[in-house]
Design a protein around this motif. Structure first.
Motif, mmCIF file in Angstrom:
data_model
loop_
_atom_site.group_PDB
_atom_site.id
_atom_site.type_symbol
_atom_site.label_atom_id
_atom_site.label_comp_id
_atom_site.label_asym_id
_atom_site.label_seq_id
_atom_site.Cartn_x
_atom_site.Cartn_y
_atom_site.Cartn_z
ATOM 1 N N PRO A 260 0.833 -1.211 0.000
ATOM 2 C CA PRO A 260 0.000 0.000 0.000
ATOM 3 C C PRO A 260 0.863 1.255 0.000
ATOM 4 O O PRO A 260 1.982 1.263 0.544
ATOM 5 N N HIS A 261 0.370 2.306 -0.646
ATOM 6 C CA HIS A 261 1.054 3.604 -0.731
ATOM 7 C C HIS A 261 2.393 3.506 -1.468
ATOM 8 O O HIS A 261 3.294 4.310 -1.224
ATOM 9 N N VAL A 262 2.533 2.539 -2.370
ATOM 10 C CA VAL A 262 3.765 2.381 -3.150
ATOM 11 C C VAL A 262 3.392 2.344 -4.629
ATOM 12 O O VAL A 262 2.561 1.520 -5.045
ATOM 13 N N ASP A 263 3.998 3.244 -5.430
ATOM 14 C CA ASP A 263 3.717 3.244 -6.860
ATOM 15 C C ASP A 263 4.574 2.179 -7.558
ATOM 16 O O ASP A 263 5.372 1.488 -6.924
ATOM 17 N N ARG A 264 4.417 2.065 -8.884
ATOM 18 C CA ARG A 264 5.115 0.996 -9.599
ATOM 19 C C ARG A 264 6.635 1.134 -9.520
ATOM 20 O O ARG A 264 7.346 0.136 -9.388
ATOM 21 N N GLU A 265 7.119 2.345 -9.604
ATOM 22 C CA GLU A 265 8.568 2.535 -9.512
ATOM 23 C C GLU A 265 9.083 2.122 -8.139
ATOM 24 O O GLU A 265 10.121 1.465 -8.017
ATOM 25 N N GLY A 266 8.336 2.498 -7.096
ATOM 26 C CA GLY A 266 8.722 2.090 -5.752
ATOM 27 C C GLY A 266 8.642 0.588 -5.570
ATOM 28 O O GLY A 266 9.482 -0.025 -4.893
ATOM 29 N N ALA A 267 7.645 -0.038 -6.212
ATOM 30 C CA ALA A 267 7.492 -1.484 -6.111
ATOM 31 C C ALA A 267 8.636 -2.221 -6.793
ATOM 32 O O ALA A 267 9.075 -3.273 -6.325
ATOM 33 N N ILE A 308 -7.982 -7.577 -7.274
ATOM 34 C CA ILE A 308 -6.837 -8.443 -6.985
ATOM 35 C C ILE A 308 -6.589 -9.450 -8.101
ATOM 36 O O ILE A 308 -5.435 -9.771 -8.411
ATOM 37 N N GLU A 309 -7.633 -9.957 -8.751
ATOM 38 C CA GLU A 309 -7.423 -10.948 -9.808
ATOM 39 C C GLU A 309 -6.663 -10.345 -10.990
ATOM 40 O O GLU A 309 -5.776 -10.977 -11.559
ATOM 41 N N THR A 310 -7.000 -9.102 -11.357
ATOM 42 C CA THR A 310 -6.297 -8.460 -12.467
ATOM 43 C C THR A 310 -4.861 -8.135 -12.087
ATOM 44 O O THR A 310 -3.931 -8.352 -12.877
ATOM 45 N N LEU A 311 -4.653 -7.627 -10.875
ATOM 46 C CA LEU A 311 -3.293 -7.332 -10.419
ATOM 47 C C LEU A 311 -2.428 -8.589 -10.422
ATOM 48 O O LEU A 311 -1.287 -8.572 -10.881
ATOM 49 N N LEU A 312 -2.981 -9.691 -9.912
ATOM 50 C CA LEU A 312 -2.220 -10.939 -9.884
ATOM 51 C C LEU A 312 -1.955 -11.449 -11.299
ATOM 52 O O LEU A 312 -0.870 -11.968 -11.578
ATOM 53 N N ALA A 313 -2.940 -11.308 -12.203
ATOM 54 C CA ALA A 313 -2.740 -11.755 -13.587
ATOM 55 C C ALA A 313 -1.626 -10.952 -14.249
ATOM 56 O O ALA A 313 -0.766 -11.512 -14.951
ATOM 57 N N GLN A 314 -1.599 -9.632 -14.031
ATOM 58 C CA GLN A 314 -0.547 -8.809 -14.617
ATOM 59 C C GLN A 314 0.815 -9.124 -14.001
ATOM 60 O O GLN A 314 1.820 -9.242 -14.717
ATOM 61 N N ALA A 315 0.859 -9.268 -12.685
ATOM 62 C CA ALA A 315 2.128 -9.592 -12.025
ATOM 63 C C ALA A 315 2.612 -10.979 -12.429
ATOM 64 O O ALA A 315 3.818 -11.206 -12.599
ATOM 65 N N ASP A 316 1.673 -11.920 -12.587
ATOM 66 C CA ASP A 316 2.033 -13.263 -13.059
ATOM 67 C C ASP A 316 2.664 -13.198 -14.443
ATOM 68 O O ASP A 316 3.692 -13.833 -14.701
ATOM 69 N N SER A 334 4.441 -3.054 -16.648
ATOM 70 C CA SER A 334 4.437 -1.902 -17.546
ATOM 71 C C SER A 334 5.326 -2.138 -18.766
ATOM 72 O O SER A 334 5.039 -1.640 -19.854
ATOM 73 N N THR A 335 6.399 -2.934 -18.603
ATOM 74 C CA THR A 335 7.252 -3.239 -19.756
ATOM 75 C C THR A 335 6.602 -4.254 -20.677
ATOM 76 O O THR A 335 6.823 -4.231 -21.890
ATOM 77 N N VAL A 336 5.803 -5.162 -20.120
ATOM 78 C CA VAL A 336 5.051 -6.114 -20.944
ATOM 79 C C VAL A 336 3.898 -5.396 -21.626
ATOM 80 O O VAL A 336 3.588 -5.617 -22.793
#
Length: 417
Positions: A260-267, A308-316, A334-336
């Motif tokens: 939480p409170h972390v953007d993609r660059e921070g992640a 959560i399902e979309t986030l997990l699908a993208q991270a997967d 974001s690179t994919v």
């Protein structure tokens, strides 16, 4: 009407039963979950009570039989078409085979004619309270044997105990081995985190990590060594995270993190910190010293990925790319996404077919997540599947052209063309 004309009434009823069965299995969210001592105890009891070589508690999805617990076999799953247990699911009743060499259904089966040398099989349905058969409980031996009503009744009681254990696990919040959140608890907590982030318009990111070459650890050094690796990786991850971050175990060697409170660059920075910590922390034991690495995928909350399902699908998908690029690295969705788009997803469990080679080649698959423009698929092996193919969802009249954007040996992330 067109579907009814093609399949006929009995076929339509069978398709509906299978659709309902898979929906019941999807609600339980048990496939590919970690080993559990309660189920391990049941398979040990099966072997001891019946004096057989193999005890089995399995779940059966659209394309495979997956062993929730197994004693006596080296594999952890088998193609649904290649298993005795599909007959239990199809007939919705127990099956006893006293000598497989004399049963016309199984006498030429590779498990009978080959090195596995199966002769005796007794399988009973693993049935939900609503009556859906989600799997089987089995006693299997390499010698012919008799199996009377008393023995069958005992096996059915053990299936009832397995179903009781499944019901109990629905409320479990913590994985007993790693002390991470269970998959169900992680998703429930993640939904709350996402709702807060959307309401207050703050950043949130998701990381999925998978331990590299974990199967080789289990195969070479045994499950005890594998368990030590899992505990070590979980402890390393938790030490690298903040107290308010969410950490869960999604499957055997797959973990997920909500920031939480972390953007993609921070992640990406957090993922790199976790990756480095895992790779610099060897695991030591009687088996020697093991070097461990992990591949990580990162996705961030957005107008599209707001569940959560979309986030997990993208991270997967990003994590599969990390695997394909050499492992022990971090890749951001974001690179994919620069090459492919992926809309929101919902978790499903549906029977599908992958069609290619001008529709002359067919591979059964399970559709695990589905959106209007993409899907996540599970297959017995992704080897030989071309980059583009046709996906058909059985009984729904759904058919579309697909392109693979990420994959590992048993999973595909595809976008519709």
């Amino acid at each position: 009407m067109a579907v009814a004309r093609i399949f006929g009434k009995s076929s339509m009823e069978a398709l509906q039963r299978e659709t309902d069965r898979l929906a019941a299995l999807e609600r339980l969210d048990l496939l590919d979950t970690p080993r559990d001592e309660g189920f391990d105890r049941i398979v040990r009891l099966i072997k001891a009570v019946f004096a057989v070589d193999i005890g089995l508690v399995s779940l059966i999805d659209a394309h495979r039989q997956w062993y929730k617990a197994c004693s006596g076999l080296s594999s952890d799953e088998v193609s649904r078409e290649d298993t005795f247990c599909r007959h239990v699911v199809d007939r919705e009743e127990p099956i006893v085979v006293t000598d497989a060499t004399k049963d016309q259904r199984f006498s030429y089966h590779p498990a009978v004619t080959g090195e596995t040398h199966i002769r005796f099989y007794a399988g009973v349905p693993l049935k939900t309270k609503e009556g859906h058969i989600i799997g089987t409980v089995c006693a299997i031996d390499r010698s012919p044997r008799s199996f009377g009503n008393r023995e069958l009744a005992i096996l059915e009681e053990l299936a009832g105990a397995a179903m009781d254990r499944i019901e109990l696990l629905q409320s479990a919040a913590t994985d007993s081995l790693t002390e991470a959140l269970t998959r169900r608890a992680f998703k429930q907590e993640a939904d709350l985190f996402i709702s807060l982030a959307l309401r207050h318009q703050h950043d949130l990111s998701c990381i999925v990590l998978d331990i590299d070459h974990f199967k080789q650890v289990n195969d070479t050094y045994g499950h005890a060594a594998g368990d030590e690796v899992l505990k070590s990786v979980a402890a390393t991850c938790k030490a690298a995270l903040r107290a308010g971050d969410l950490f869960g175990r999604l499957g055997g060697e797959e973990f997920a993190i909500i920031l939480p409170h972390v953007d993609r660059e921070g992640a990406v920075a957090v993922a790199e910190k976790v990756r480095s910590a895992i790779s610099s922390q060897p695991v030591c034991g009687d088996y020697g010293t093991l070097s461990v690495t992990a591949s990580l995928g990162i996705a961030g909350l957005s107008i599209v990925s707001k569940d959560i399902e979309t986030l997990l699908a993208q991270a997967d998908a990003a994590m599969y790319q990390a695997k394909n690029r050499g492992r022990n690295r971090c890749v951001s969705w974001s690179t994919v996404q620069a090459e492919h788009t992926m809309g929101s997803r919902r978790r499903v469990l549906k029977a599908g077919s992958i069609l290619f080679n001008d529709r002359r080649s067919t591979i059964d698959c399970t559709v695990k997540s589905l959106g209007i423009d993409s899907a996540g698929l599970s297959v017995s092996s992704s080897a030989g599947i071309p980059p583009e193919f046709v996906l058909s969802i059985k009984g729904e009249g759904f058919e579309t052209n697909c392109q693979i954007i990420a994959q590992d040996r048993q999973n595909l992330e595809v976008v519709f063309r």
